[in-house]
Design an enzyme around this catalytic site. Structure first.
Site, PDB file in Angstrom:
ATOM      1  N   ARG A  16       0.894  -1.345  -0.013  1.00 41.76           N
ATOM      2  CA  ARG A  16      -0.177   0.027  -0.062  1.00 41.76           C
ATOM      3  C   ARG A  16       0.946   1.176   0.045  1.00 41.76           C
ATOM      4  NH1 ARG A  16      -3.285  -2.378   4.960  1.00 41.76           N
ATOM      5  NH2 ARG A  16      -1.518  -3.507   5.109  1.00 41.76           N
ATOM      6  N   THR A  79       1.414 -12.670   8.900  1.00 45.52           N
ATOM      7  CA  THR A  79       1.898 -12.703  10.198  1.00 45.52           C
ATOM      8  C   THR A  79       2.172 -13.747  10.924  1.00 45.52           C
ATOM      9  OG1 THR A  79      -0.080 -11.741  10.788  1.00 45.52           O
ATOM     10  CG2 THR A  79       1.657  -9.938  10.426  1.00 45.52           C
ATOM     11  N   LYS A 352      34.616  24.436   1.932  1.00 47.36           N
ATOM     12  CA  LYS A 352      34.636  22.949   1.638  1.00 47.36           C
ATOM     13  C   LYS A 352      36.114  22.445   2.183  1.00 47.36           C
ATOM     14  CE  LYS A 352      36.822  20.528  -0.744  1.00 47.36           C
ATOM     15  NZ  LYS A 352      37.707  19.936  -2.019  1.00 47.36           N
TER      16      LYS A 352
HETATM   17  C1  UD1 Z   1      -1.959  -6.366  11.020  1.00 44.67           C
HETATM   18  C2  UD1 Z   1      -2.791  -7.066  11.897  1.00 44.67           C
HETATM   19  C3  UD1 Z   1      -3.900  -6.134  12.541  1.00 44.67           C
HETATM   20  C4  UD1 Z   1      -3.587  -4.948  13.255  1.00 44.67           C
HETATM   21  C5  UD1 Z   1      -2.490  -4.191  12.515  1.00 44.67           C
HETATM   22  C6  UD1 Z   1      -1.922  -3.320  13.301  1.00 44.67           C
HETATM   23  C7  UD1 Z   1      -2.431  -9.479  11.171  1.00 44.67           C
HETATM   24  C8  UD1 Z   1      -3.410 -10.327  10.441  1.00 44.67           C
HETATM   25  N1  UD1 Z   1      -3.113  -8.261  11.439  1.00 44.67           N
HETATM   26  O1  UD1 Z   1      -2.669  -6.045  10.155  1.00 44.67           O
HETATM   27  O2  UD1 Z   1      -4.684  -7.216  13.261  1.00 44.67           O
HETATM   28  O3  UD1 Z   1      -4.650  -4.333  13.637  1.00 44.67           O
HETATM   29  O4  UD1 Z   1      -1.414  -5.146  12.011  1.00 44.67           O
HETATM   30  O5  UD1 Z   1      -1.074  -2.334  12.837  1.00 44.67           O
HETATM   31  O6  UD1 Z   1      -1.493  -9.716  11.689  1.00 44.67           O
HETATM   32  N2  UD1 Z   1       5.063  -9.043   7.846  1.00 44.67           N
HETATM   33  C9  UD1 Z   1       5.988 -10.044   7.624  1.00 44.67           C
HETATM   34  N3  UD1 Z   1       5.662 -10.960   7.052  1.00 44.67           N
HETATM   35  C10 UD1 Z   1       4.250 -11.431   6.490  1.00 44.67           C
HETATM   36  C11 UD1 Z   1       3.464 -10.605   6.686  1.00 44.67           C
HETATM   37  C12 UD1 Z   1       3.617  -9.312   7.255  1.00 44.67           C
HETATM   38  O7  UD1 Z   1       7.178  -9.837   8.176  1.00 44.67           O
HETATM   39  O8  UD1 Z   1       4.253 -12.317   5.863  1.00 44.67           O
HETATM   40  C13 UD1 Z   1       5.317  -7.741   8.532  1.00 44.67           C
HETATM   41  C14 UD1 Z   1       5.121  -6.493   7.819  1.00 44.67           C
HETATM   42  O9  UD1 Z   1       6.317  -6.165   7.265  1.00 44.67           O
HETATM   43  C15 UD1 Z   1       4.618  -5.322   8.726  1.00 44.67           C
HETATM   44  C16 UD1 Z   1       4.031  -6.208   9.965  1.00 44.67           C
HETATM   45  O10 UD1 Z   1       4.285  -7.676   9.769  1.00 44.67           O
HETATM   46  O11 UD1 Z   1       5.650  -4.846   9.496  1.00 44.67           O
HETATM   47  C17 UD1 Z   1       2.416  -6.046   9.786  1.00 44.67           C
HETATM   48  O12 UD1 Z   1       1.939  -6.455   8.380  1.00 44.67           O
HETATM   49  P1  UD1 Z   1       0.920  -5.826   7.627  1.00 44.67           P
HETATM   50  O13 UD1 Z   1       0.609  -6.340   6.398  1.00 44.67           O
HETATM   51  O14 UD1 Z   1       1.223  -4.384   7.697  1.00 44.67           O
HETATM   52  O15 UD1 Z   1      -0.367  -6.090   8.569  1.00 44.67           O
HETATM   53  P2  UD1 Z   1      -1.798  -5.249   8.883  1.00 44.67           P
HETATM   54  O16 UD1 Z   1      -2.534  -5.504   7.475  1.00 44.67           O
HETATM   55  O17 UD1 Z   1      -1.372  -4.056   9.115  1.00 44.67           O
HETATM   56 CA    CA Z   2       0.430  -2.511   8.972  1.00 44.40          CA
END
Ligand code: UD1
Ligand code: CA
Length: 463
Positions: A16, A79, A352
């Protein structure tokens, strides 16, 4: 091993953000987003830190504090998968695990500490840091039962209209009993709107298995801000700016307009310094006491000592300004420049690798590069050190008390001895001994009445 282990999730690209740069590397207050998270984590003095990396792993690795380890998540399956990747890296660890997202840079160490304390005290298997922001849209919602106990977390994309109306959200920050987490992760399935393995499912899984699940609300919902878009980034920048500026004001710095004053996390600023709007203070900059920073300066990795004055619209990079010296307006101090006590460089002066001695002045329109300039030297307007012959750089040395007339070119390498005078308009190609006068000028010719005659002739030709 008991104690505290921290896992930081930082493998995602951050779709995003619409960027080729991994989300956690986007800068905030001058440092990458992830550095802010790591700083808060480090303050807890954990026994172990594991950062889950994927996208641009090498750049992410470069930010890690000493002792932190990484775990490679080759494919970003969600996650829960990321948490499992981090957990595996911890080996047989069975103590408390704090898990934070790399994209919640406003989370403070104090809040993390509160979550940890609540977790330990309650004996929960899973403790979730929750918040109730003005705009809960986009976050996972906390589902509580009639008694207020947490039943589970539902992601926005999977939520029913009733669930969407819940104001309490998951901040993506948790404490786990490491063993219980390992067990619960085995039951997570990617059966949801995003076909991802959700870490959030662990809450309901733990509860169904008889474990205690705790929801710990924060009092500052701003800390919970998860950065998913550039708009979130700008908002976090604003919050961070406000925090940093407030900290400096509380320690005695006057900031005329905090909304337009941009200070990086690493800057140190002394009391009674006054900062006018539009200043950018970046990197490892140290500003002394009683300094005046007039509007519009960009100061990076520099030192400005007590009582100095930066008179506005000046750019300082890797430079040092000693006590009581003055710079600008419109000056450019490039790397390796140092202004001695009470020295002055004025408008349109570029330095410089130039050392300007105590009390020396270069007030207007000069380039001084690869130069050592002594005490109380007066550098006239338009003076240029010709330090580059197209192949190599050469030094100019001007000893103490020299007077350099306006529009002088010093063709380096060249040395001007103490107390010498260089006449205006001189092109200096040879060393000048102490107390001498040097001048290189075409003798002036005067033709009396020439201009008047010329005008007369032109007028006649026209008629
Ligand atoms: C996540 C939570 C959501 C919460 C929000 C808070 C989940 C499913 N959802 O959503 O409930 O309200 O954070 O900000 O967990 N990442 C990895 N590997 C992956 C996927 C993600 O390292 O396979 C890392 C991303 O880089 C990021 C973090 O995990 O730093 C969160 O991932 P993101 O996709 O931003 O989760 P949200 O949709 O924001
Ligand atoms: Ca997030």
């Amino acid at each position: 091993m008991k104690g505290l282990a921290v896992v930081v999730l930082a493998a995602g690209l951050g779709t995003r953000m619409k960027s080729s740069l991994a989300k956690v590397l986007h800068p905030l207050a001058g440092s990458p987003m992830l550095s802010h998270v790591l700083l808060s984590v480090t303050r807890l003095r954990p026994d172990k830190v594991v950062v889950v990396v994927g996208h641009q792993a090498d750049k992410v690795r470069a930010l890690l504090p000493d002792g932190a380890q990484t775990a490679d998540q080759k494919e970003q399956l969600g996650t829960a998968h990321a948490a499992l990747t981090g957990l595996k890296r911890l080996g047989r660890y069975d103590g408390t695990l704090l898990l934070v997202s790399g994209d919640t840079p406003l989370m403070t160490a104090e809040t993390l500490r509160r979550l940890l304390d609540a977790h330990k005290k309650s004996g929960a298997q899973v403790s979730i840091l929750t918040a109730s922001p003005a705009e809960p849209k986009g976050y996972g919602r906390i589902i509580r039962d009639g008694s207020g106990a947490v039943k589970g977390i539902v992601e926005e994309k999977d939520a029913s209209p009733a669930e969407k109306s819940i104001g309490e959200i998951n901040t993506g920050t948790y404490c786990f009993d490491a063993k219980a987490l390992g067990k619960a992760l085995k039951s997570v399935r990617a059966e949801n709107a995003q076909k991802e393995f959700y870490l959030t499912d662990v809450a309901a899984i733990a509860r169904e298995g008889g474990g205690k699940v705790l929801g710990v609300p924060t009092d500052d919902p701003e800390e919970a801000l998860g950065i998913n878009s550039r708009a979130d980034l700008a908002r976090a920048e604003r919050t961070l700016r406000n925090r940093i500026n407030t900290r400096h004001m509380l320690s005695g710095v006057t900031i005329i307009d905090p909304e337009t004053t941009y200070i990086g996390t690493g800057a140190v600023i002394g009391a009674d310094t006054v900062i006018y709007p539009g200043n950018h203070i970046n990197g490892d900059t140290v500003i002394g006491r009683g300094v005046a920073l007039h509007p519009g300066n960009v100061i990076t990795d520099s030192t400005v000592k007590d009582g100095a004055e930066i008179r506005g619209y000046s750019v300082l990079t890797n430079a040092c300004v000693d006590e009581g010296a003055a710079v600008g307006p419109f000056a450019h101090l490039r790397p390796g420049s140092r202004l001695g006590r009470g020295a002055r460089v004025g408008n349109f002066v570029e330095l410089k690798k130039a050392l300007i001695g105590e009390g020396a002045k270069a007030s207007h329109l000069s380039y001084l590069g690869d130069a050592v300039i002594g005490k109380n030297v007066n550098v006239g307007a338009g003076t240029i050190t010709c330090n580059y012959d197209g192949f190599e750089k050469f030094q100019t040395v001007i000893e103490d008390d020299v007077f350099v007339g306006s529009d002088t070119q010093l063709v380096a390498p060249v040395r001007v001895g103490r107390g010498a005078v260089i006449a205006a308009g001189t092109t200096l190609t040879k060393d000048v001994p102490a107390d001498a006068l040097a001048l290189s000028r075409v003798p002036q010719t005067v033709r009396e009445g020439w201009a008047a005659e010329q005008r007369k002739r032109k007028a006649k030709a026209k008629a």
